[in-house]
Design a protein around this motif. Structure first.
Motif, PDB file in Angstrom:
ATOM      1  N   PHE A   1      20.262 -35.490  -9.072  1.00  0.00           N
ATOM      2  CA  PHE A   1      19.623 -34.296  -9.911  1.00  0.00           C
ATOM      3  C   PHE A   1      19.261 -32.872  -9.922  1.00  0.00           C
ATOM      4  O   PHE A   1      19.358 -32.581 -10.415  1.00  0.00           O
ATOM      5  N   VAL A   2      19.431 -32.076  -8.712  1.00  0.00           N
ATOM      6  CA  VAL A   2      19.862 -31.433  -8.565  1.00  0.00           C
ATOM      7  C   VAL A   2      21.277 -30.888  -9.470  1.00  0.00           C
ATOM      8  O   VAL A   2      22.013 -29.835 -10.131  1.00  0.00           O
TER       9      VAL A   2
ATOM     10  N   ARG B   1      23.787 -28.404 -14.407  1.00  0.00           N
ATOM     11  CA  ARG B   1      24.597 -28.161 -15.776  1.00  0.00           C
ATOM     12  C   ARG B   1      23.854 -28.273 -17.002  1.00  0.00           C
ATOM     13  O   ARG B   1      24.622 -28.259 -18.184  1.00  0.00           O
ATOM     14  N   ALA B   2      22.855 -28.272 -16.714  1.00  0.00           N
ATOM     15  CA  ALA B   2      22.021 -28.557 -17.950  1.00  0.00           C
ATOM     16  C   ALA B   2      22.280 -27.106 -18.764  1.00  0.00           C
ATOM     17  O   ALA B   2      21.910 -25.683 -18.538  1.00  0.00           O
TER      18      ALA B   2
ATOM     19  N   TYR C   1      12.012 -26.783 -11.725  1.00  0.00           N
ATOM     20  CA  TYR C   1      12.986 -27.122 -10.995  1.00  0.00           C
ATOM     21  C   TYR C   1      13.152 -26.690  -9.940  1.00  0.00           C
ATOM     22  O   TYR C   1      13.074 -27.690  -8.614  1.00  0.00           O
ATOM     23  N   LEU C   2      13.219 -25.434  -9.044  1.00  0.00           N
ATOM     24  CA  LEU C   2      13.214 -25.085  -7.974  1.00  0.00           C
ATOM     25  C   LEU C   2      12.486 -24.883  -7.221  1.00  0.00           C
ATOM     26  O   LEU C   2      12.816 -25.590  -6.273  1.00  0.00           O
ATOM     27  N   CYS C   3      10.653 -24.618  -7.368  1.00  0.00           N
ATOM     28  CA  CYS C   3       9.831 -25.391  -7.136  1.00  0.00           C
ATOM     29  C   CYS C   3       9.996 -26.731  -6.383  1.00  0.00           C
ATOM     30  O   CYS C   3       9.608 -26.821  -5.179  1.00  0.00           O
TER      31      CYS C   3
ATOM     32  N   LEU D   1      20.911 -27.132  -0.163  1.00  0.00           N
ATOM     33  CA  LEU D   1      20.731 -27.878  -0.794  1.00  0.00           C
ATOM     34  C   LEU D   1      22.109 -27.912  -1.949  1.00  0.00           C
ATOM     35  O   LEU D   1      22.457 -28.325  -2.650  1.00  0.00           O
ATOM     36  N   LEU D   2      21.273 -26.162  -2.457  1.00  0.00           N
ATOM     37  CA  LEU D   2      21.649 -25.729  -4.526  1.00  0.00           C
ATOM     38  C   LEU D   2      23.297 -25.268  -4.301  1.00  0.00           C
ATOM     39  O   LEU D   2      23.772 -25.513  -4.471  1.00  0.00           O
TER      40      LEU D   2
END
Length: 459
Positions: free
Chosen positions: A238-239, A244-245, A384-386, A410-411
């Protein structure tokens, strides 16, 4: 889909990699530099008892010190020469980036190209030394007052210890800054990011082993560990997808005639990332929320104060902590995106070079369109970050999981890995392209010149 799979297989072809001499040199240099960094995380600062420092950090591991120790790969807990790691440089880079948007002269330097970038980098280095000096002096003074069950943390406190400690820690940070720049110039990937990446990844094997050990002893069920690992892989996928989006805004350039030739008429796109702010919002948010816990931890054993009550309210897993964490991530996402991307400046540059967005008038209307699109993208990126950063908090508070994937670490791991793989692929593409050029220039290949009629036989 088949062509994409074939292209990926070609990029990962070990035969091509073995022939890419320049890429192999860069990879070996990067690996050697990271090994030097890991060796330095075990060289202790003179005069400090590492056992006492490790005990103290274990007691205050829930604060900012625990987060810095994670980024440094345990160097802070062992109180080594790289205890400050590269964090002063990261802080200085963020400050210079923010100031370049607020100070007109610095903003002009940013627009000067390579010359301005070198001046801003020099300012960043000076500010790094200043920040590292204050942080190292604060650590030296704090170490002199720390005591554990093994005794005092410093064997011989005094002015000599402070000077040696500050010199060692500042020198370690400056060496890491230089090492990161060397990796960027002579290796693969961004050197500063790879140093932080190596520090985080160094602790993952031991944490995974401890989690599997809990499953072996029965503290955690085997089914839950399997579910947890599957969920971790899903979160990583998912990350990667979200990082990449991007939103591609079409941009066209009109045709113009100069003499008898026609120029322009090209169409391209302006990519806007979904997560423009990167890992900055989680780092800022967690640092602010962990400050009360850090300060109250050093006053443990004393009478209860307002700071200890605030720290208890803002502890991990508490509802107020999670609510403020989400609010700060959203705030810093919009704030940092506004700093790094200026819609009005982008619209003016497009208008200057004759570009326009189809259906949008150049100038102010284009700037408003960019701002509207960027606001929507930033909102989705902040959500998304939350989600990613709240996942470890839920695992800790509800399931007492000691090892988790998620949040800032992870990010950083995913983004650095993606950037490094992209650079490796670009080097492989360049090597293959150079090989095609050399084959095209080899004698006996390609069309041969045709001799003139009637003259070749006589000659």
């Amino acid at each position: 889909m088949a062509s994409a799979a074939e292209q990926l297989a070609a990029n990962l072809n070990l035969g091509v990699l073995s022939r890419a001499t320049e890429l192999k040199k860069r990879l070996w240099f990067t690996l050697g530099a990271l090994i030097v960094y890991r060796i330095g995380t075990y060289i202790p600062v003179p005069g400090v008892d590492a056992a006492v420092m490790g005990e103290i950090l274990a007691q205050h591991g829930g604060g900012v010190l625990g987060m810095f120790d994670m980024f440094s790969g345990g160097a802070l807990g062992r109180m080594t020469v790289f205890a400050l790691n590269i964090m002063p440089y990261i802080s200085a880079s963020i400050i210079v980036q923010l100031m370049s948007a607020a100070i007109p002269s610095w903003e002009a330097l940013k627009k000067e190209g390579e010359t301005g970038r070198k001046k801003l980098n020099q300012y960043t280095r000076y500010l790094t030394v200043l920040i590292a000096f204050f942080q190292a002096y604060g650590i030296a003074v704090g170490l002199e007052s720390m005591r554990g069950s093994f005794g005092a943390a410093v064997h011989d406190p005094g002015i000599f210890f402070r000077i040696s400690c500050v010199t060692t820690l500042v020198g370690g940070t400056m060496f890491l800054m230089w090492l990161g720049e060397q990796i960027t110039a002579r290796g693969i990937g961004n050197g500063i990011s790879l140093i932080i990446f190596a520090g985080i990844v160094a602790n993952l094997p031991s944490a995974l082993i401890s989690t599997l050990e809990l499953g072996r002893t029965g503290a955690i069920s085997a089914f839950f560990i399997l579910f947890f690992l599957i969920m971790a892989l899903a979160v990583i996928a998912f990350v990667v997808f979200m990082e990449r989006a991007q939103r591609r805004i079409p941009v066209q350039y009109p045709k113009r005639q100069v003499g008898n030739r026609m120029f322009g008429g090209d169409s391209t796109h302006l990519p806007l990332k979904l997560n423009t702010a990167g890992v900055i919002p989680p780092i800022f948010a967690s640092s602010l929320l962990l400050l009360p816990a850090t300060f109250s931890g050093f006053s443990a054993g004393q009478e209860e104060t307002w700071l200890t009550r605030i720290a208890a309210t803002l502890a991990h897993g508490q509802p107020l902590y999670m609510a403020l964490y989400v609010a700060l991530i959203i705030f810093f996402s919009f704030f940092y995106t506004a700093v790094v991307f200026n819609p009005q400046e982008t619209a003016d540059n497009l208008k200057k070079y004759g570009g326009f967005v189809p259906g949008i008038r150049p100038g102010a209307a284009t700037a408003e369109y960019f701002d509207r699109v960027l606001t929507r993208l930033t909102l989705v990126g902040a959500i998304y970050l939350c989600v990613v950063c709240m996942l470890p908090e839920i695992l800790i508070s509800q399931y007492s999981v000691p090892f988790y994937f998620g949040g800032t670490s992870l990010l950083i791991i995913v983004s650095v890995t993606m950037d490094t793989v992209a650079q490796v692929q670009s080097h492989l593409f360049a090597h293959q392209y150079e090989g095609l050029i050399r084959k095209a220039r080899m004698p006996g290949r390609g069309p041969q010149p045709v001799p003139p009629r009637g003259g070749s036989a006589r000659r």
